[in-house]
Structure formats: structure tokens, C-alpha cells
Design a protein around this motif. Structure first.
Motif, PDB file in Angstrom:
ATOM      1  N   THR A  32      10.606   2.433   6.670  1.00 20.42           N
ATOM      2  CA  THR A  32      10.236   1.062   7.030  1.00 20.42           C
ATOM      3  C   THR A  32       9.674   0.342   5.811  1.00 20.42           C
ATOM      4  O   THR A  32       9.999  -0.824   5.555  1.00 20.42           O
ATOM      5  CB  THR A  32       9.210   1.066   8.174  1.00 20.42           C
ATOM      6  N   ARG A  33       8.852   1.024   5.044  1.00 22.32           N
ATOM      7  CA  ARG A  33       8.295   0.416   3.826  1.00 22.32           C
ATOM      8  C   ARG A  33       9.404   0.099   2.819  1.00 22.32           C
ATOM      9  O   ARG A  33       9.366  -0.928   2.147  1.00 22.32           O
ATOM     10  CB  ARG A  33       7.255   1.348   3.201  1.00 22.32           C
ATOM     11  N   ILE A  34      10.386   0.993   2.698  1.00 20.80           N
ATOM     12  CA  ILE A  34      11.501   0.728   1.787  1.00 20.80           C
ATOM     13  C   ILE A  34      12.316  -0.461   2.269  1.00 20.80           C
ATOM     14  O   ILE A  34      12.674  -1.354   1.493  1.00 20.80           O
ATOM     15  CB  ILE A  34      12.408   1.972   1.659  1.00 20.80           C
ATOM     16  N   GLY A  35      12.598  -0.498   3.574  1.00 22.27           N
ATOM     17  CA  GLY A  35      13.493  -1.525   4.100  1.00 22.27           C
ATOM     18  C   GLY A  35      12.844  -2.864   4.348  1.00 22.27           C
ATOM     19  O   GLY A  35      13.481  -3.906   4.153  1.00 22.27           O
ATOM     20  N   ALA A  36      11.586  -2.856   4.798  1.00 22.53           N
ATOM     21  CA  ALA A  36      10.928  -4.117   5.178  1.00 22.53           C
ATOM     22  C   ALA A  36       9.825  -4.509   4.207  1.00 22.53           C
ATOM     23  O   ALA A  36       9.094  -5.471   4.465  1.00 22.53           O
ATOM     24  CB  ALA A  36      10.354  -3.990   6.589  1.00 22.53           C
ATOM     25  N   GLY A  37       9.717  -3.772   3.119  1.00 21.62           N
ATOM     26  CA  GLY A  37       8.627  -4.020   2.188  1.00 21.62           C
ATOM     27  C   GLY A  37       8.867  -5.128   1.196  1.00 21.62           C
ATOM     28  O   GLY A  37       8.064  -5.329   0.283  1.00 21.62           O
ATOM     29  N   GLY A  38       9.985  -5.843   1.344  1.00 24.88           N
ATOM     30  CA  GLY A  38      10.269  -6.958   0.446  1.00 24.88           C
ATOM     31  C   GLY A  38      10.524  -6.482  -0.977  1.00 24.88           C
ATOM     32  O   GLY A  38      11.275  -5.531  -1.214  1.00 24.88           O
ATOM     33  N   ALA A  39       9.861  -7.122  -1.924  1.00 25.28           N
ATOM     34  CA  ALA A  39      10.090  -6.813  -3.336  1.00 25.28           C
ATOM     35  C   ALA A  39       9.253  -5.640  -3.829  1.00 25.28           C
ATOM     36  O   ALA A  39       9.309  -5.298  -5.015  1.00 25.28           O
ATOM     37  CB  ALA A  39       9.792  -8.052  -4.190  1.00 25.28           C
ATOM     38  N   ALA A  40       8.482  -5.023  -2.948  1.00 21.56           N
ATOM     39  CA  ALA A  40       7.642  -3.903  -3.376  1.00 21.56           C
ATOM     40  C   ALA A  40       8.514  -2.776  -3.924  1.00 21.56           C
ATOM     41  O   ALA A  40       9.543  -2.435  -3.331  1.00 21.56           O
ATOM     42  CB  ALA A  40       6.807  -3.394  -2.204  1.00 21.56           C
ATOM     43  N   PRO A  41       8.143  -2.173  -5.041  1.00 24.45           N
ATOM     44  CA  PRO A  41       8.959  -1.092  -5.616  1.00 24.45           C
ATOM     45  C   PRO A  41       8.973   0.120  -4.702  1.00 24.45           C
ATOM     46  O   PRO A  41       8.047   0.347  -3.909  1.00 24.45           O
ATOM     47  CB  PRO A  41       8.254  -0.792  -6.943  1.00 24.45           C
ATOM     48  N   VAL A  42      10.036   0.914  -4.829  1.00 24.19           N
ATOM     49  CA  VAL A  42      10.184   2.079  -3.965  1.00 24.19           C
ATOM     50  C   VAL A  42       9.046   3.070  -4.175  1.00 24.19           C
ATOM     51  O   VAL A  42       8.652   3.790  -3.251  1.00 24.19           O
ATOM     52  CB  VAL A  42      11.562   2.731  -4.203  1.00 24.19           C
ATOM     53  N   ARG A  43       8.477   3.102  -5.372  1.00 26.59           N
ATOM     54  CA  ARG A  43       7.341   3.999  -5.631  1.00 26.59           C
ATOM     55  C   ARG A  43       6.193   3.712  -4.675  1.00 26.59           C
ATOM     56  O   ARG A  43       5.502   4.615  -4.213  1.00 26.59           O
ATOM     57  CB  ARG A  43       6.846   3.830  -7.066  1.00 26.59           C
ATOM     58  N   GLN A  44       5.983   2.448  -4.396  1.00 29.95           N
ATOM     59  CA  GLN A  44       4.887   2.059  -3.513  1.00 29.95           C
ATOM     60  C   GLN A  44       5.151   2.544  -2.092  1.00 29.95           C
ATOM     61  O   GLN A  44       4.232   2.956  -1.383  1.00 29.95           O
ATOM     62  CB  GLN A  44       4.731   0.537  -3.532  1.00 29.95           C
ATOM     63  N   ALA A  45       6.395   2.512  -1.680  1.00 34.30           N
ATOM     64  CA  ALA A  45       6.749   2.989  -0.338  1.00 34.30           C
ATOM     65  C   ALA A  45       6.507   4.489  -0.209  1.00 34.30           C
ATOM     66  O   ALA A  45       5.947   4.961   0.785  1.00 34.30           O
ATOM     67  CB  ALA A  45       8.202   2.647  -0.026  1.00 34.30           C
ATOM     68  N   LEU A  46       6.928   5.239  -1.213  1.00 36.22           N
ATOM     69  CA  LEU A  46       6.786   6.693  -1.151  1.00 36.22           C
ATOM     70  C   LEU A  46       5.339   7.138  -1.299  1.00 36.22           C
ATOM     71  O   LEU A  46       4.944   8.189  -0.764  1.00 36.22           O
ATOM     72  CB  LEU A  46       7.636   7.351  -2.242  1.00 36.22           C
ATOM     73  N   ALA A  47       4.542   6.348  -1.991  1.00 35.07           N
ATOM     74  CA  ALA A  47       3.162   6.745  -2.286  1.00 35.07           C
ATOM     75  C   ALA A  47       2.321   6.943  -1.036  1.00 35.07           C
ATOM     76  O   ALA A  47       1.307   7.657  -1.073  1.00 35.07           O
ATOM     77  CB  ALA A  47       2.509   5.702  -3.186  1.00 35.07           C
ATOM     78  N   CYS A  48       2.723   6.349   0.086  1.00 38.95           N
ATOM     79  CA  CYS A  48       1.921   6.494   1.302  1.00 38.95           C
ATOM     80  C   CYS A  48       1.812   7.946   1.753  1.00 38.95           C
ATOM     81  O   CYS A  48       0.863   8.323   2.441  1.00 38.95           O
ATOM     82  CB  CYS A  48       2.479   5.618   2.422  1.00 38.95           C
ATOM     83  N   LEU A  49       2.783   8.784   1.375  1.00 40.47           N
ATOM     84  CA  LEU A  49       2.744  10.189   1.767  1.00 40.47           C
ATOM     85  C   LEU A  49       1.564  10.939   1.151  1.00 40.47           C
ATOM     86  O   LEU A  49       1.103  11.940   1.706  1.00 40.47           O
ATOM     87  CB  LEU A  49       4.053  10.886   1.379  1.00 40.47           C
ATOM     88  N   ASP A  50       1.101  10.460   0.010  1.00 43.16           N
ATOM     89  CA  ASP A  50      -0.023  11.099  -0.665  1.00 43.16           C
ATOM     90  C   ASP A  50      -1.311  10.298  -0.524  1.00 43.16           C
ATOM     91  O   ASP A  50      -2.295  10.568  -1.225  1.00 43.16           O
ATOM     92  CB  ASP A  50       0.293  11.311  -2.152  1.00 43.16           C
ATOM     93  N   ALA A  51      -1.333   9.323   0.375  1.00 39.78           N
ATOM     94  CA  ALA A  51      -2.558   8.571   0.625  1.00 39.78           C
ATOM     95  C   ALA A  51      -3.636   9.505   1.161  1.00 39.78           C
ATOM     96  O   ALA A  51      -3.330  10.461   1.890  1.00 39.78           O
ATOM     97  CB  ALA A  51      -2.295   7.448   1.620  1.00 39.78           C
TER      98      ALA A  51
END
Length: 441
Positions: A352-371
């Protein structure tokens, strides 16, 4: 310019859900699966508990026919190994007030149907069956990852989502070279599972356990000092099939195979004969003996239960373009019912972060796993699942006595705490960050 695809390794429920969410947002992807397409949705007799967060995800995705293909439980009948009833708990008393279970094959079939024409095999397709990911090369400055497949093919993508199970080659490359390595942890529990047709005699034996209205009752047998272990089962396929599992403490790792559709376990006559000897030798009840007897040897699987020694590993690569999801990231025993549920929450939130995150880089989407919150929840869940596996299969007469008393008299909310709440919070945070409405209660 066409954006690079997301590469998904593994087409189990986690990988297929990744693909379904990405497709919803028109994000291109490649799906890589070592099993041939003809075997992908084969019924190997395994299943999952579906927690409330997973159910809400299915509803959000409008997954076709999921309710009809899953078993809805109206109650849980708890018994000892001799068949004496301890209590019945209504699912309306539990968190979420409903309980479902899904065969792995049924869940995969729902997701394949959701993807429809979005899965295309062939030279120009995005689905690669009969091959596996064997390595990757992150090119941080170019924001891309080159993924090598077992047939010599190389795929270029903007991210690699590793969903290929607890023997993940991606994980081995990412974490295997760390100080101390990345060893698996054997939980000293062996599990048999299987499925059998419900004939007249088995139906007669099951009838007293099916006391709840509005759905089937899940059967849960609690061990004691003379008959230690754990046995659970449930009706499925409109009461035509009984899906079951048995667990027992053991000192040595059981034999293994390369068949990851059965979690690297083994099956056949010797496996069934070992279990028959166990249940007969312990004098377990007619229902347990009848279920095992009615299961063909080809449908009886034995596996060891594993997690990881180091539960503090990062699940995202240093360059931020490769992530470990599901059993590739957080393998655990099934005794909390959270393995598949955590995998689906990870898949839905990340994609969802990758698809609906707008211009946010993919790194930001994946980073949630290590939050920090996700790491803490995951570590606590895996640790608790390990502990319950040990307690549920204990050979100690004293431990079994107190476990039986607890199961018989404790409030249902203590026996079934809302461990899924961390998944719901994780998914809703992703939805909120993307400006989307949260999952309903």
C-alpha cells in the motif's frame, strides 16, 4: 518513462497478496515462484487461522469468494486426549467476535483469481514459475536492484520483496554474512498435519464436538502427563474434509526435504506409521485415532518447527531496496496463529505504501518493516509463540495439570488474547500515512 517493476520472490499467500495490492495501484511487478504453476494451488493439507486484520484486508481488496472458501467457526470445543470435554468457547466472546480458518490452497486460489490476467506467463510475461531467486545486486545510486534467477535470467526492478519462506535465498545473502551468521532455531517440537475425508464413522465421532450454532466448532485436545502433546482439527469443504495437526516435543530435528509447499517436511507411510504408534501407544481417544486412521499416508506430513535465534535482525537491506516478508523475515511456530497473519499485514502495509505513497521513494515504504513498534511487536509475538509451543507439548505432569486447569476455567480473553492488535495498528498506520481510511473494527 515506464517505472521499474517490483520483484516478488515467492507466490505463497504473502507474495500473492503483495501482487494483488500492487496491481490495485497499477504498480508493475514480476512474480517469481520455484513451484510450477500446476502445483501452485495444490491442496497439501495445511491451513491458517485468519485473524480479524486479515479478514478486513480481504474485505478491503474485495477478494473473490473468500468467505465461501474459508471455514467460519462458531465455537471452540476443548477436550483432553481421552476425549473428555473441558469446555466450549463461543467465538462471539473472542476479540473480533468471529473466527475463520483457510486452507493454504484456498487462500492462494482466491488471490490468483483476484489477479486474473495480471499474471502473465511466457517470455514477455510477469509471472515466472519453476524458477527461484538465487541472488541480487543492489545499485543504490541508480535506485534499482538486479535479481538473478535459477535459470540464468536477470530481472531489473526498483525493489525486491522476498516472500519465499524460511529457507529464503534472499535472506541468506542479506544476513548470512553477519557476525555470528543467521542460524535457524529448532524449537524442539515436531508437527504432523494432514487431511482426511469425513465418512459416516468419522462423522459420528465428530458429532458430539460440533455443538456451536452458526458454524463449525474447532476441536482442541489438551495433553496431560500420560498423553502429552497437542492435537487440533476442524471441518472444512462444507464438512466433507477434516483438517488436523498434531504436535509433540522431540530432541532431534525431523527429516527434511526440499519441498517448500510442505515447509520442507516429509510425508508417506513411515510418517503415518510413526504417528499411529504414538496415538495408539498413548491411548488417545477414538476421535483422534479415527482421524489419523482415515488419513492416507500421502496426506500425512511431518515437519520440525523453527524460528530464528536472532530476533533483532533488520529485515530491510542497507541500501533499502530489498525486504524480507513473511517466513523469510519472521518465521515462527503456529501456536499463536500469527505467522500467516503477520505476513499478510506486512504485505498489505508495504505494498500500500509503494502503490499509494505518491512520490515517496520505495525505501521509505520498505522501512516500515524495521520501525521500532513493528520490531517490538514481531519479537514479542515470535517469542510468545515459541513459549506456547513448549508449554503445549510439555511432558511435565505438573505443567500439564496447571495448563488443563487454566484452559478449563480461565476467562476466554486470557486464553485468546488480542495478539492481532499489533497487525491492525501497523496496517492502519500505513493507510493513514497514505491518506486512506483505516480498516473498520
Amino acid at each position: 518513462m515506464t517505472p521499474l517493476p517490483v520483484i516478488i520472490a515467492g507466490a505463497g499467500p504473502c507474495g500473492l497478496l503483495c501482487a494483488a495490492v500492487l496491481q490495485q495501484y497499477n504498480v508493475p511487478f514480476h512474480l517469481v515462484e520455484r513451484v510450477e504453476l500446476a502445483r501452485l494451488t495444490g491442496d497439501v493439507g495445511s491451513g491458517f487461522d485468519m485473524a480479524p486484520t486479515a479478514v478486513r484486508i480481504f474485505e478491503r481488496l474485495d477478494l473473490p469468494g473468500w468467505r465461501e472458501r474459508m471455514s467460519r467457526f462458531a465455537g471452540i470445543t476443548m477436550m483432553d486426549m481421552g476425549g473428555a470435554r473441558l469446555r466450549t468457547i463461543k467465538t462471539e466472546e473472542l476479540p473480533g467476535r468471529e473466527a475463520y480458518a483457510a486452507k493454504r490452497s484456498a487462500l492462494q486460489q482466491c488471490l490468483v483469481e483476484k489477479l486474473g490476467d495480471g499474471l502473465r506467463s511466457g517470455a514477455d510475461g510477469n509471472a515466472h514459475f519453476g524458477v527461484s531467486v538465487v541472488g541480487y545486486d543492489e545499485q543504490e545510486e541508480q535506485n534499482r536492484v538486479m535479481v538473478r534467477l535459477s535459470d540464468g535470467t536477470e530481472l531489473e526492478g526498483r525493489a525486491l520483496l522476498a516472500c519465499e519462506g524460511w529457507r529464503s535465498a534472499t535472506r541468506a545473502q542479506m544476513l548470512g554474512g553477519a557476525t555470528g551468521g543467521d542460524p535457524v532455531h529448532f524449537c524442539h517440537v515436531a508437527m504432523w498435519w494432514g487431511k482426511c475425508a469425513v465418512g459416516p464413522e468419522l462423522r459420528r465421532l465428530l458429532e458430539p464436538t460440533q455443538t456451536a450454532e452458526g458454524g463449525e466448532s474447532f476441536c482442541w485436545f489438551v495433553g496431560d502427563g500420560r498423553r502429552p502433546g497437542n492435537f487440533v482439527g476442524a471441518l472444512t469443504d462444507n464438512r466433507r474434509t477434516f483438517l488436523w495437526s498434531a504436535a509433540q516435543q522431540c530432541d532431534a530435528d525431523p527429516a527434511q526435504s526440499d519441498d517448500l509447499t510442505i515447509r520442507g517436511g516429509v510425508r508417506g507411510r513411515a510418517v503415518k506409521d510413526e504417528l499411529v504408534g504414538l496415538v495408539e501407544g498413548q491411548g488417545r481417544c477414538d476421535l483422534i485415532r479415527g482421524v489419523v486412521a482415515a488419513t492416507p499416508p500421502t496426506e500425512v506430513t511431518k515437519v520440525g518447527l523453527y524460528d530464528r535465534w536472532n530476533l533483532d535482525q533488520n529485515l530491510v537491506s542497507p541500501a533499502g531496496l530489498v525486504a524480507l516478508l513473511g517466513d523469510a523475515g519472521r518465521p515462527q511456530t503456529p501456536f499463536l496463529g500469527q505467522g500467516c497473519n503477520m505476513a499478510l499485514a506486512d504485505a498489505f502495509a508495504v505494498c500500500t505504501r509503494i502503490g499509494a505513497g505518491g512520490a515517496a521513494p520505495v525505501r521509505q515504504a520498505l522501512a516500515c518493516l524495521d520501525a521500532p513498534e513493528r520490531r517490538a511487536f514481531a519479537k514479542a509475538t515470535v517469542t510468545e509463540a515459541r513459549k506456547i509451543a513448549k508449554l503445549s507439548t510439555s511432558k511435565s505432569t505438573i505443567s500439564n495439570f496447571f495448563a488443563r486447569v487454566f484452559m478449563q476455567w480461565a476467562p476466554s480473553r486470557l486464553i485468546f488474547p488480542r495478539v492481532d492488535e499489533g497487525n491492525r495498528s501497523f496496517v492502519n498506520q500505513a493507510l493513514e500515512d497514505c491518506g486512506l481510511p483505516p480498516l473498520p473494527e
